[in-house]
Scaffold this motif. Structure first.
Motif, PDB file in Angstrom:
ATOM      1  N   ASN A 155       0.837  -1.340   0.111  1.00 54.72           N
ATOM      2  CA  ASN A 155      -0.091  -0.109   0.034  1.00 54.72           C
ATOM      3  C   ASN A 155       0.888   1.543   0.150  1.00 54.72           C
ATOM      4  OD1 ASN A 155      -2.904  -1.081   0.200  1.00 54.72           O
ATOM      5  ND2 ASN A 155      -2.215  -1.912   2.272  1.00 54.72           N
ATOM      6  N   VAL A 193      -3.893  -2.755  -4.587  1.00 54.93           N
ATOM      7  CA  VAL A 193      -4.210  -4.049  -3.963  1.00 54.93           C
ATOM      8  C   VAL A 193      -5.533  -3.864  -2.870  1.00 54.93           C
ATOM      9  CG1 VAL A 193      -2.173  -5.322  -4.467  1.00 54.93           C
ATOM     10  CG2 VAL A 193      -2.537  -4.237  -2.147  1.00 54.93           C
ATOM     11  N   ASP A 194      -6.354  -4.590  -2.781  1.00 53.54           N
ATOM     12  CA  ASP A 194      -7.574  -4.269  -1.866  1.00 53.54           C
ATOM     13  C   ASP A 194      -8.122  -5.436  -1.605  1.00 53.54           C
ATOM     14  OD1 ASP A 194      -9.177  -3.120  -0.066  1.00 53.54           O
ATOM     15  OD2 ASP A 194     -10.325  -1.822  -1.392  1.00 53.54           O
ATOM     16  N   ARG A 195      -8.004  -5.926  -0.336  1.00 57.01           N
ATOM     17  CA  ARG A 195      -8.978  -7.000   0.315  1.00 57.01           C
ATOM     18  C   ARG A 195      -8.735  -6.974   1.732  1.00 57.01           C
ATOM     19  NH1 ARG A 195     -10.287 -13.028  -1.292  1.00 57.01           N
ATOM     20  NH2 ARG A 195     -12.185 -12.297  -2.065  1.00 57.01           N
ATOM     21  N   ILE A 196      -9.613  -6.698   2.786  1.00 59.43           N
ATOM     22  CA  ILE A 196      -9.488  -6.551   4.061  1.00 59.43           C
ATOM     23  C   ILE A 196      -9.403  -7.883   4.729  1.00 59.43           C
ATOM     24  CG2 ILE A 196     -10.634  -5.957   6.330  1.00 59.43           C
ATOM     25  CD1 ILE A 196     -12.025  -3.585   4.908  1.00 59.43           C
ATOM     26  N   LYS A 259      -7.707   4.787  -3.182  1.00 61.16           N
ATOM     27  CA  LYS A 259      -7.557   3.642  -2.215  1.00 61.16           C
ATOM     28  C   LYS A 259      -6.851   3.990  -0.955  1.00 61.16           C
ATOM     29  CE  LYS A 259      -6.485  -0.634  -0.329  1.00 61.16           C
ATOM     30  NZ  LYS A 259      -5.408  -1.233   0.353  1.00 61.16           N
ATOM     31  N   LEU A 263      -9.826   4.546   1.860  1.00 63.12           N
ATOM     32  CA  LEU A 263      -9.473   3.166   2.616  1.00 63.12           C
ATOM     33  C   LEU A 263      -8.784   3.484   3.805  1.00 63.12           C
ATOM     34  CD1 LEU A 263     -10.133  -0.385   1.546  1.00 63.12           C
ATOM     35  CD2 LEU A 263      -8.892   0.464   3.408  1.00 63.12           C
ATOM     36  N   ASN A 264      -7.434   3.540   3.184  1.00 63.03           N
ATOM     37  CA  ASN A 264      -6.343   3.499   4.552  1.00 63.03           C
ATOM     38  C   ASN A 264      -6.264   4.631   5.244  1.00 63.03           C
ATOM     39  OD1 ASN A 264      -4.700   1.578   1.810  1.00 63.03           O
ATOM     40  ND2 ASN A 264      -5.174   0.797   3.721  1.00 63.03           N
ATOM     41  N   HIS A 267      -8.776   4.039   7.653  1.00 61.28           N
ATOM     42  CA  HIS A 267      -8.823   2.815   8.589  1.00 61.28           C
ATOM     43  C   HIS A 267      -7.695   3.335   9.477  1.00 61.28           C
ATOM     44  CE1 HIS A 267      -9.012  -1.441   6.776  1.00 61.28           C
ATOM     45  NE2 HIS A 267      -9.751  -1.220   7.572  1.00 61.28           N
ATOM     46  N   HIS A 333     -11.583  -6.848  12.328  1.00 58.92           N
ATOM     47  CA  HIS A 333     -10.441  -6.483  12.043  1.00 58.92           C
ATOM     48  C   HIS A 333     -10.000  -5.470  13.219  1.00 58.92           C
ATOM     49  CE1 HIS A 333      -7.771  -4.515   8.436  1.00 58.92           C
ATOM     50  NE2 HIS A 333      -7.163  -5.375   9.523  1.00 58.92           N
ATOM     51  N   GLN A 337      -4.243  -3.596  15.209  1.00 58.13           N
ATOM     52  CA  GLN A 337      -3.365  -4.221  14.145  1.00 58.13           C
ATOM     53  C   GLN A 337      -3.303  -3.172  12.830  1.00 58.13           C
ATOM     54  OE1 GLN A 337      -5.465  -7.694  11.884  1.00 58.13           O
ATOM     55  NE2 GLN A 337      -3.807  -7.759  10.302  1.00 58.13           N
ATOM     56  N   ILE A 338      -3.985  -2.392  12.638  1.00 55.65           N
ATOM     57  CA  ILE A 338      -4.104  -1.270  11.656  1.00 55.65           C
ATOM     58  C   ILE A 338      -3.313  -0.242  12.304  1.00 55.65           C
ATOM     59  CG2 ILE A 338      -5.366   0.375  10.492  1.00 55.65           C
ATOM     60  CD1 ILE A 338      -7.804  -1.776  10.855  1.00 55.65           C
ATOM     61  N   LYS A 345       2.990   4.531   7.616  1.00 58.07           N
ATOM     62  CA  LYS A 345       1.817   4.677   6.744  1.00 58.07           C
ATOM     63  C   LYS A 345       1.225   6.009   6.773  1.00 58.07           C
ATOM     64  CE  LYS A 345       0.019   0.193   8.462  1.00 58.07           C
ATOM     65  NZ  LYS A 345      -0.590  -0.695   9.289  1.00 58.07           N
ATOM     66  N   ARG A 349      -1.253   8.176   3.764  1.00 59.84           N
ATOM     67  CA  ARG A 349      -2.689   7.775   3.808  1.00 59.84           C
ATOM     68  C   ARG A 349      -3.398   9.173   4.505  1.00 59.84           C
ATOM     69  NH1 ARG A 349      -3.517   2.121   7.067  1.00 59.84           N
ATOM     70  NH2 ARG A 349      -2.110   0.855   5.461  1.00 59.84           N
TER      71      ARG A 349
HETATM   72  C1  CS2 Z   1      -5.105  -1.629   6.925  1.00 56.81           C
HETATM   73  C2  CS2 Z   1      -4.700  -2.493   5.346  1.00 56.81           C
HETATM   74  O1  CS2 Z   1      -3.415  -2.765   8.444  1.00 56.81           O
HETATM   75  C3  CS2 Z   1      -3.736  -1.847   7.696  1.00 56.81           C
HETATM   76  O2  CS2 Z   1      -3.079  -0.814   7.806  1.00 56.81           O
HETATM   77  O3  CS2 Z   1      -5.231  -0.532   6.577  1.00 56.81           O
HETATM   78  O4  CS2 Z   1      -4.292  -3.510   5.592  1.00 56.81           O
HETATM   79  C4  CS2 Z   1      -6.028  -2.676   4.728  1.00 56.81           C
HETATM   80  O5  CS2 Z   1      -7.078  -3.576   5.341  1.00 56.81           O
HETATM   81  C5  CS2 Z   1      -6.079  -3.272   3.407  1.00 56.81           C
HETATM   82  O6  CS2 Z   1      -5.133  -2.257   2.617  1.00 56.81           O
HETATM   83  C6  CS2 Z   1      -7.253  -3.609   2.732  1.00 56.81           C
HETATM   84  O7  CS2 Z   1      -7.006  -3.759   1.390  1.00 56.81           O
END
Ligand code: CS2
Length: 458
Positions: A155, A193-196, A259, A263-264, A267, A333, A337-338, A345, A349
């Motif tokens: 990412n 790439v994207d899948r949680i 993305k 998303l990130n 997140h 999730h 972890q994130i 990051k 992000r």
């Molecule tokens: C999350 C990503 O752990 C993290 O930092 O933001 O791993 C997120 O789940 C993936 O990028 C989703 O594709």
């Protein structure tokens, strides 16, 4: 102990065509699944040799099963699929020479990576992915074997270019001619790439035994959604990933920004704010109406105005779909972890988005609050006085940075001085600095929820 039989391979493994560094859960939930589907759809010698740079865990889980494992899509209707694309699993430190030989093998036409953000940072010791890639390309050049294509699946913005720069940098320090050769001959397509994929738990594995009747130590559990956007630049060929649903395009830049920021970015915002508010998972955080409204606010008012339009995407619909993904109760999730590796990051992000808003003359209060929450998080103590297990390559330095300072303005200033995270122009922006300091104080004094409500104007 269970008496259920262990999952094993029936039939032959596909002949290898790919080496992959980073055989963790994301790779097994993503790359290996797309490649499995591509081989099923159109064949080809595209088996994957998965290489771990450190731990033997993946090898110990997968080898006894002949490389096969179960990929479980969670959700209202759970679906599992046995994945057979992994031909072999290796542990690099056990035999580095064998990895060098593998990378020199003409059958290997792609080397892909899921090594996380920190995997691209110098220095490039001989046991890093960047050093292995460089050595592999050098050996092929020496042997007159055409180079493999390098495919980063992490990412990072422009992940192909980022990898290319790292390899060129390292090659140049060994032999400038090697660097020139790589520059002229090696393809580094970028990807989104994207899948949680939450970390697998013992409870997940136990449940799988109940539903399938077999034991699988390497199973992965993830959302059903998956999106892979790939720059179609593979001089040595590639699996039919498009037949498996990947989007092969000319440029992924706009998709990647969408993305990373939508998303990130949210997140990470939810990871720090949610953790400090006592929420264990993204689902728990987003179930709080204040958090849900805050995330909507981030998308609409602070993030989307900075995102270029990717071909074929409807940005508001993309964010609505994201909200539905966050609200899926089957995806546990963890915010912890994130929250990991925030120093690696934050720039792509949150900080790029903040910079773009400031340039447009707007102070993005919500994103400044997210940065303040990260600062409190890396301070190592939560709102109730409990220690936080901060995992970050800079964890010690960051904690010392905020420990030494007397006032919150000094603490924020000390963290903004980390140039590997904050570029000096952003760090020196008065509006940004004072907003982060104000939110930092509000979290300490009134709590995370009150800080969120203040951004929402309540
Ligand atoms: C999350 C990503 O752990 C993290 O930092 O933001 O791993 C997120 O789940 C993936 O990028 C989703 O594709």
């Amino acid at each position: 102990m269970t008496s259920e039989p262990r999952l094993t391979r029936t039939g032959d493994a596909p002949k290898p065509g790919i080496v992959h560094f980073g055989p963790g859960a994301f790779f097994r939930a993503f790359n290996a699944v797309f490649t499995h589907d591509a081989i099923v759809a159109e064949g080809g010698d595209w088996g994957i040799v998965a290489v771990s740079l450190r731990s033997a865990t993946a090898r110990d889980q997968l080898k006894p099963q002949g490389g096969v494992y179960t990929s479980v899509s969670l959700g209202k209707t759970e679906q599992s699929q046995v994945i057979g694309s992994i031909s072999d699993v290796r542990v690099a430190p056990e035999n580095p020479a064998a990895i060098h030989a593998l990378l020199a093998d003409p059958a290997i036409r792609i080397v892909s990576l899921t090594i996380t953000e920190k995997g691209y940072a110098p220095p490039y010791a001989p046991d890093t992915a960047i050093a292995y890639l460089t050595a592999g390309l050098a050996a092929r050049r020496a042997n007159g074997v055409p180079p493999f294509t390098v495919l980063s699946c992490d990412n990072l913005p422009d992940n192909g270019q980022t990898t290319r720069r790292a390899v060129l940098d390292h090659a140049g320090s060994i032999d400038p001619e090697l660097a020139a050769y790589i520059e002229a001959n090696v393809a580094f397509p970028s990807t989104m790439v994207d899948r949680i994929t939450p970390a697998t738990t013992e409870a997940d594995l136990a449940r799988l035994i109940e539903t399938t009747g077999y034991t699988d130590a390497a199973a992965v559990f993830h959302e059903s959604f998956r999106q892979w956007v790939i720059e179609d630049d593979f001089p040595m060929g590639r699996p039919a990933w498009d037949a498996a649903g990947a989007q092969l395009v000319e440029s992924v830049a706009a998709h990647e920004t969408m993305k990373l920021r939508c998303l990130n970015g949210t997140h990470s915002a939810m990871a720090y704010l949610g953790y400090l508010a006592g929420y264990e998972t993204i689902f728990d955080a987003i179930s709080d109406p204040d958090f849900a409204q805050f995330i909507e606010h981030l998308w609409t008012d602070e993030i989307l105005p900075t995102v270029p339009q990717p071909k074929g995407e409807d940005l508001p619909a993309y964010c609505r779909a994201l909200m539905a993904r966050y609200r899926d109760p089957s995806i546990r999730h963890r915010t912890w972890q994130i929250a990991m590796d925030g120093s690696q990051k934050l720039p792509q992000r949150l900080l790029g988005t903040i910079r773009d808003r400031l340039k447009a003359g707007v102070l993005p209060e919500g994103l400044c609050l997210a940065v303040a929450a990260w600062m409190r998080y890396v301070g190592g103590v939560d709102g109730t006085g409990q220690p936080i297990d901060v995992r970050d390559p800079l964890a010690d330095a960051l904690r010392e940075g905020s420990d030494g300072a007397a006032t919150s303005a000094d603490k924020v200033g000390a963290l903004l001085a980390f140039e590997a995270i904050f570029d000096p122009e952003l760090a020196g922006h008065d509006g940004f600095r004072s907003a982060v300091t104000r939110h930092y104080d509000t979290i300490a004094r009134d709590g995370t929820k009150a800080a969120i409500q203040s951004v929402l104007g309540r």
